[in-house]
Design a protein around this motif. Structure first.
Motif, short mmCIF file in Angstrom:
data_model
loop_
_atom_site.label_atom_id
_atom_site.label_comp_id
_atom_site.label_asym_id
_atom_site.label_seq_id
_atom_site.Cartn_x
_atom_site.Cartn_y
_atom_site.Cartn_z
N VAL A 147 -10.25 -31.65 8.81
CA VAL A 147 -9.66 -30.32 8.76
C VAL A 147 -8.36 -30.40 7.96
N ARG A 148 -8.22 -29.46 7.01
CA ARG A 148 -7.03 -29.43 6.18
C ARG A 148 -5.83 -28.92 6.99
N LEU A 149 -6.00 -27.82 7.69
CA LEU A 149 -4.93 -27.24 8.51
C LEU A 149 -5.43 -27.15 9.95
N CYS A 150 -4.79 -27.87 10.86
CA CYS A 150 -5.24 -27.94 12.25
C CYS A 150 -5.29 -26.58 12.92
N ARG A 151 -4.34 -25.71 12.66
CA ARG A 151 -4.30 -24.43 13.36
C ARG A 151 -5.35 -23.46 12.85
N VAL A 152 -5.84 -23.67 11.61
CA VAL A 152 -6.86 -22.78 11.06
C VAL A 152 -8.26 -23.33 11.38
N GLY A 153 -8.46 -24.63 11.23
CA GLY A 153 -9.75 -25.26 11.52
C GLY A 153 -10.75 -25.05 10.39
N VAL A 154 -11.99 -25.38 10.70
CA VAL A 154 -13.08 -25.26 9.74
C VAL A 154 -14.13 -24.34 10.32
N GLU A 155 -14.60 -23.43 9.52
CA GLU A 155 -15.66 -22.51 9.94
C GLU A 155 -17.00 -23.22 9.72
N THR A 156 -17.45 -23.98 10.73
CA THR A 156 -18.66 -24.79 10.56
C THR A 156 -19.92 -23.95 10.44
N THR A 157 -19.98 -22.83 11.15
CA THR A 157 -21.18 -21.99 11.07
C THR A 157 -21.36 -21.45 9.65
N ARG A 158 -20.28 -20.97 9.09
CA ARG A 158 -20.34 -20.43 7.73
C ARG A 158 -20.64 -21.55 6.72
N ALA A 159 -20.02 -22.72 6.90
CA ALA A 159 -20.27 -23.87 6.01
C ALA A 159 -21.74 -24.27 6.10
N TYR A 160 -22.28 -24.26 7.32
CA TYR A 160 -23.69 -24.61 7.51
C TYR A 160 -24.60 -23.64 6.75
N GLU A 161 -24.33 -22.36 6.88
CA GLU A 161 -25.16 -21.35 6.21
C GLU A 161 -25.06 -21.47 4.69
N ARG A 162 -23.87 -21.70 4.18
CA ARG A 162 -23.69 -21.83 2.73
C ARG A 162 -24.39 -23.08 2.20
N LEU A 163 -24.30 -24.18 2.93
CA LEU A 163 -25.00 -25.41 2.53
C LEU A 163 -26.51 -25.21 2.56
N LYS A 164 -26.95 -24.49 3.58
CA LYS A 164 -28.39 -24.21 3.71
C LYS A 164 -28.89 -23.42 2.49
N GLU A 165 -28.11 -22.44 2.07
CA GLU A 165 -28.46 -21.65 0.88
C GLU A 165 -28.47 -22.51 -0.38
N LEU A 166 -27.49 -23.37 -0.51
CA LEU A 166 -27.38 -24.23 -1.70
C LEU A 166 -28.57 -25.18 -1.80
N ILE A 167 -28.93 -25.77 -0.69
CA ILE A 167 -29.96 -26.81 -0.71
C ILE A 167 -31.34 -26.23 -0.89
N ARG A 168 -31.58 -25.07 -0.45
CA ARG A 168 -32.94 -24.49 -0.54
C ARG A 168 -33.18 -23.95 -1.88
#
Length: 182
Positions: free
Chosen positions: A161-182
């Motif tokens: 995580v770049r900024l601890c207080r903001v965090g990472v949006e894993t659900t959105r990252a997962y969906e975007r990766l899923k779109e990229l790979i397919r």
């Protein structure tokens, strides 16, 4: 006339000698081949020896294929992917041709992310795009590695995580990766 008779016989003698040497060479090669295969029963026929050598070579090839599969499954298990899951299994014909559909897994470890990507050699994607997606979602990639096993390429990315207080949006990252790979 004597000269012509001796000249006519000379090529015959040469051909006989060449053929004799060829037969001796083939006999030696067959003997060497027979010595390399396990002897279940002693056979004297050259045809039987060649048949045994052929079946032994086929058996060795099957053993190699089985060991390669076991190695691949062990590697999948070492990175935490179930080798029997539908994510990693694919059509045998497609796998032999290198058309393995890409598979990915995103693991959230709190302040760290782990992305595992598996693709065939012919169906590849841009790793830089994967890194960009992770960075846009608030993660910084700290390490990336890959290994090639058979016709599959295994990529492993570790991000934090770049900024601890903001965090990472894993659900959105997962969906975007899923779109990229397919």
């Amino acid at each position: 006339m004597n000269k012509s008779t001796s000249n006519n016989q000379s090529p015959k003698v040469e051909r006989k000698t060449v053929e004799k040497n060829r037969r001796i060479h083939m006999k030696n090669l067959c003997s060497e081949l027979a010595s390399l295969i396990p002897q279940h029963n002693i056979t004297t026929s050259k045809q039987d020896q060649l048949d045994q050598a052929t079946s032994h070579i086929k058996q060795l090839k099957e053993n190699i294929d089985g060991l390669k599969l076991r190695k691949e499954q062990a590697i999948l298990q070492s990175v935490g992917i179930d080798p029997s899951s539908s994510l990693t299994s694919s059509n045998d014909q497609e796998a032999k041709l290198g058309f393995v559909p890409p598979v990915f897994e995103l693991r959230d470890h709190g302040l760290c992310l782990e992305v595992i990507l598996i693709s065939g050699r012919r169906k590849n994607f841009m790793l830089s795009e994967v890194i960009s997606i992770l960075e846009e979602e608030g993660a910084e990639v700290v390490s990336a590695s890959f290994s090639v096993i058979g016709d599959k390429i295994f990529h492993t990315l570790h991000a934090q995580v770049r900024l601890c207080r903001v965090g990472v949006e894993t659900t959105r990252a997962y969906e975007r990766l899923k779109e990229l790979i397919r």
